[in-house]
Write an enzyme that holds these catalytic residues in place. Sequence first.
Site: not given
Ligand code: ADP
Length: 449
Positions: A158, A164-165, A203, A289, A291, A337
């Site tokens: 990451k 935003g994915g 996970l 987040n 906000r 949504r």
């Molecule tokens: P963003 O900031 O882009 O929204 P997040 O860290 O909140 O990123 O993660 C968004 C989504 O990505 C999570 O809801 C989940 O679906 C997937 N995700 C993130 N981290 C993991 C992980 N360690 N294992 C499995 N899925 C993950």
Amino acid sequence: MFQKILIANRGEIALRVIRACREMGIKSVAVHSTADADAMHVRMADESVCIGPPSGTHSYLSIPNLISACEITGAEAIHPGYGFLSENADFVQVLEDHGLTFIGPTAEHIRTMGDKITAKDTMKRLGVPCVPGSDGGVDTIEEARKIAADMGYPVIIKATAGGGGRGMKVANSADELDIAFSTARSEGKSVFGNDEVYIEKYLTLPRHIEIQVFGDGKGGAVHLGERDCSLQRRHQKVFEEAPSPVIDEATRQKIGKVCADAIATINYAGAGTIEFLYENGEFYFIEMNTRLQVEHPVTEAIFGIDLVREQIRVAEGLPLSFTQDDLKINGHAIECRINAEKVPEFRPSPGTVHQYHAPGGLGVRMDSAIYDGYVIPPHYDSLIGKLIVHAADRPAALARLHRALGELVVEGIDTTCPLFHALLREKAVQTGEYTIHWLEQWLETDPEI
Ligand code: ADP
């Protein structure tokens, strides 16, 4: 008490904030790009100011233009909504320097939580359970290989600045690690201007459960239970509900207290969401987040409170208007949504809305800024509305959602409504038994939508 608030946003969330202002007797100022001159938020606000051309960078994201709009109109505070500048610490700093109030947390808290590595370190220190992974950033592929081998595959790389994915890549085996590592890095650099990455255990069967928290900025904080946002496509939420079908009251209070205590310790002010993956009865923090979230109405529905009003009150220095003991869950709420997209390809479908009829009746809330004849501009997010239903329990909420979706009419453009009709027919959705991967796997089976 604020006399006038400027809303640095557009679409349904701008309306949401205008409505709260009006009920509080506060004047609202809308800002808009030239593409949004006829938008509903411009019509509904007490005043409006054009802040630039269609491109978001030169309008909704232009800090100098927003400051000028405050100066022209005499607005004392800015509500950022979600997206755009809502998590931009520099913006908050500039507002402070100009004697304007940002309706949200401090620049420091936004900065801490905006960097995912710092956020995770901070949460770990505050006693919040985190996903196993690297201690901080990983600079080299050699280091990444060692951590992944020790932890076991699959892993997820990451970008610390991601959101935003974007900026996340999964590696199922050592063969996939090199490419995942370099792609996450380059996406971090190109999209977010920061190539620092870290590694987490990926996970495979989690749900996405997030805790709504609220701080008074003076060491007081409460939690407002969880939202379950496990139905996702490309790591983006599609359908959210509260409470989660898999969380019982004892678990809710336990994790909720951990979260409320964490933000109380740092004197956090305003609304925040602490996001977790939940697997085998364990919570794993992924991000916070700082906000209001898109899906905040499901929490409002089950607690009967107005989160935007509360944000404004806290920004005015007032105490929270409820205590933890006041917060009791009533029923079940679900949000869909609705995007201007053609399904199943999810292709954007901007254009003219020839006819719009919003559903109504008991327990139905439609947050949307579209109207008959509205031309959806192609420059912004494709979200055109949120349909929220509230009923006594989950089966009743699903039945109400089915009924409300049947009443909704949006003609002239394609929307994601057929997806929700199809989802409601699925057993997994009816029983609530799904993980964050279910929706994508289901879409791969080429379902009839
Ligand atoms: P963003 O900031 O882009 O929204 P997040 O860290 O909140 O990123 O993660 C968004 C989504 O990505 C999570 O809801 C989940 O679906 C997937 N995700 C993130 N981290 C993991 C992980 N360690 N294992 C499995 N899925 C993950």
